[in-house]
Write an enzyme that holds these catalytic residues in place. Sequence first.
Site, mmCIF file in Angstrom:
data_model
loop_
_atom_site.group_PDB
_atom_site.id
_atom_site.type_symbol
_atom_site.label_atom_id
_atom_site.label_comp_id
_atom_site.label_asym_id
_atom_site.label_seq_id
_atom_site.Cartn_x
_atom_site.Cartn_y
_atom_site.Cartn_z
ATOM 1 N N SER A 103 0.802 -1.229 0.000
ATOM 2 C CA SER A 103 0.000 0.000 0.000
ATOM 3 C C SER A 103 0.833 1.277 0.000
ATOM 4 O O SER A 103 0.478 2.236 -0.717
ATOM 5 C CB SER A 103 -0.993 -0.017 1.155
ATOM 6 O OG SER A 103 -0.375 -0.359 2.377
ATOM 7 N N GLY A 146 0.616 2.689 14.474
ATOM 8 C CA GLY A 146 -0.089 3.511 13.494
ATOM 9 C C GLY A 146 -1.394 4.084 13.988
ATOM 10 O O GLY A 146 -1.835 5.136 13.504
ATOM 11 N N ASP A 166 -5.072 -0.580 7.961
ATOM 12 C CA ASP A 166 -4.985 -1.996 7.584
ATOM 13 C C ASP A 166 -4.071 -2.730 8.567
ATOM 14 O O ASP A 166 -2.967 -3.132 8.213
ATOM 15 C CB ASP A 166 -4.446 -2.091 6.152
ATOM 16 C CG ASP A 166 -4.187 -3.515 5.707
ATOM 17 O OD1 ASP A 166 -4.822 -4.431 6.255
ATOM 18 O OD2 ASP A 166 -3.318 -3.704 4.832
#
Length: 280
Positions: A103, A146, A166
């Site tokens: 990604s 994150g 994700d």
Amino acid sequence: MFSYLHAFHAGNLADVHKHLGLFLALSLMQRKETAIACFDTHAGSAVYDLNSAEARKTTESDRGIQALWQVRSKLQDPAWQDFFSIISAANGGKTALQYYPGSPAWFARLRRRQDSLTTFELHPRESARLEAWGKRQAARVYVEDGFSGLLRCVPPREPRLCVLIDPPYEVKHDYRQVVDTLANAWRRCRHGVFLVWYPILRERYQDTLIRGVEKSPLQKVLRSELLFDPEPVGQGMLGSGLLVVNPPWHWEEQMNTLLSQALPLWGVGARHEQQWLIPE
């Protein structure tokens, strides 16, 4: 913790579904010239070798990007060709696929001069590779969680926002933490486009995420699911899910159109279902 390595799953059906959704979101947002702040909360190592020992142990990419790559000439939609061009660039234009962009690499390939890219990764092995990649790509890389990192950085200085959440879902608490992080980030930047990937499992752990979002203050949430049939991809994984908060104009129609074109040719026995989880 830290047992998950995405190299085992890179380029599988779920990856293609997730990255197609991200590709469409960012491409549609870029129809306007204003700058976009891009965030990847669990970025991994950015680029994956499909010939690596990890990838060949599971061979998941064979039914995923490798199978789709074989029928790419039959998919004439310009959006598909743009999608494939990013994968081709990661392989130096070679016909055979060896490398698959994760990604952050999709963000980087699509990023314009006025856009920024911020990535987070906590896994020691993955973060080291991500840092090396980030230096070459002029991307900000933070070796930290994150979830908390995203909340520290929003709202951004740029007028628009695109976020991919994700996590590895190594622990069940990740599902609840996604909901909390998403809701808090949305409160700080309500016009932002947020994409959340989740696995569809036999154990239905994803229900915690779905029900949590339904009960949250979030608005305009579209749900896209690629359901694998008859054989699951990965142990107990029955499908790939995407939630898109504030989907860009035409994202819903384009996702449906592109997958309806590809699935009959792809030959993987999957079906796409899409509906509004929280209507506009």
